[in-house]
Motif scaffolding. Sequence first.
Motif, PDB file in Angstrom:
ATOM      1  N   UNK A 115      42.970  32.579  34.085  1.00 14.43           N
ATOM      2  CA  UNK A 115      43.722  31.597  34.868  1.00 14.43           C
ATOM      3  C   UNK A 115      44.955  32.224  35.499  1.00 14.43           C
ATOM      4  N   UNK A 116      45.637  33.069  34.755  1.00 15.53           N
ATOM      5  CA  UNK A 116      46.802  33.763  35.294  1.00 15.53           C
ATOM      6  C   UNK A 116      46.380  34.725  36.406  1.00 15.53           C
ATOM      7  N   UNK A 117      45.251  35.382  36.231  1.00 12.00           N
ATOM      8  CA  UNK A 117      44.738  36.299  37.260  1.00 12.00           C
ATOM      9  C   UNK A 117      44.401  35.538  38.539  1.00 12.00           C
ATOM     10  N   UNK A 147      48.781  38.188  52.173  1.00 14.27           N
ATOM     11  CA  UNK A 147      47.983  39.190  52.905  1.00 14.27           C
ATOM     12  C   UNK A 147      46.841  38.461  53.593  1.00 14.27           C
ATOM     13  N   UNK A 148      47.051  38.042  54.819  1.00  5.69           N
ATOM     14  CA  UNK A 148      46.133  37.139  55.503  1.00  5.69           C
ATOM     15  C   UNK A 148      44.725  37.706  55.741  1.00  5.69           C
ATOM     16  N   UNK A 149      44.577  38.945  56.142  1.00  4.85           N
ATOM     17  CA  UNK A 149      43.265  39.476  56.527  1.00  4.85           C
ATOM     18  C   UNK A 149      42.691  40.443  55.501  1.00  4.85           C
ATOM     19  N   UNK A 150      42.961  40.184  54.239  1.00  2.00           N
ATOM     20  CA  UNK A 150      42.504  41.094  53.197  1.00  2.00           C
ATOM     21  C   UNK A 150      42.017  40.297  51.991  1.00  2.00           C
ATOM     22  N   UNK A 151      40.872  40.678  51.446  1.00  2.00           N
ATOM     23  CA  UNK A 151      40.339  40.009  50.256  1.00  2.00           C
ATOM     24  C   UNK A 151      41.030  40.557  49.017  1.00  2.00           C
ATOM     25  N   UNK A 152      41.338  39.680  48.072  1.00  4.02           N
ATOM     26  CA  UNK A 152      41.951  40.053  46.804  1.00  4.02           C
ATOM     27  C   UNK A 152      40.923  39.788  45.712  1.00  4.02           C
ATOM     28  N   UNK A 153      40.547  40.814  44.980  1.00  5.72           N
ATOM     29  CA  UNK A 153      39.479  40.725  43.993  1.00  5.72           C
ATOM     30  C   UNK A 153      40.025  40.535  42.585  1.00  5.72           C
ATOM     31  N   UNK A 154      39.288  39.778  41.780  1.00  3.84           N
ATOM     32  CA  UNK A 154      39.586  39.627  40.355  1.00  3.84           C
ATOM     33  C   UNK A 154      38.444  40.301  39.611  1.00  3.84           C
ATOM     34  N   UNK A 155      38.793  41.328  38.859  1.00  5.91           N
ATOM     35  CA  UNK A 155      37.802  42.141  38.161  1.00  5.91           C
ATOM     36  C   UNK A 155      38.124  42.153  36.676  1.00  5.91           C
ATOM     37  N   UNK A 182      38.936  47.526  28.518  1.00  4.86           N
ATOM     38  CA  UNK A 182      40.327  47.200  28.206  1.00  4.86           C
ATOM     39  C   UNK A 182      40.551  45.726  27.892  1.00  4.86           C
ATOM     40  N   UNK A 183      39.571  44.877  28.219  1.00  2.00           N
ATOM     41  CA  UNK A 183      39.650  43.421  28.011  1.00  2.00           C
ATOM     42  C   UNK A 183      40.733  42.763  28.866  1.00  2.00           C
ATOM     43  N   UNK A 184      41.044  43.364  30.020  1.00  2.00           N
ATOM     44  CA  UNK A 184      42.025  42.808  30.952  1.00  2.00           C
ATOM     45  C   UNK A 184      41.335  42.357  32.227  1.00  2.00           C
ATOM     46  N   UNK A 185      41.969  41.425  32.922  1.00  2.00           N
ATOM     47  CA  UNK A 185      41.559  41.012  34.261  1.00  2.00           C
ATOM     48  C   UNK A 185      42.490  41.717  35.236  1.00  2.00           C
ATOM     49  N   UNK A 186      41.919  42.344  36.249  1.00  2.00           N
ATOM     50  CA  UNK A 186      42.703  43.065  37.242  1.00  2.00           C
ATOM     51  C   UNK A 186      42.642  42.343  38.582  1.00  2.00           C
TER      52      UNK A 186
END
Length: 66
Positions: free
Chosen positions: A7-9, A20-28, A33-37
Motif C-alpha cells: 500500500x505504501x509502494x 512525471x507525466x510521460x513516464x511509467x512508474x513500476x512497482x516490483x 529481499x521481501x521489499x517492494x520497489x
Amino acid sequence: MKTESIDEAKKMAREESLTRQDEAIFIIYCNRTKYNYVATDGLIRSWERLIGFYENGRYTAGKSSL
C-alpha cells in the motif's frame, strides 16, 4: 525507492507518476529481499515480480506494453 508495504509502494508510485507525466512508474516485488520497489526501470530479474504500474496517476495491474 523501497518499502515493505504494498500500500505504501502504491501511494509512492502514484505521487511519483503525477509529477512525471510521460513516464511509467513500476512497482516490483523482490522475493529475495521481501521489499517492494518503486522505479522507472521496468526490467524484471528472475527473482522479482511485477505488481503493477502507474501512468499519469492511473494504476494498471500486471505487465506494461512499454
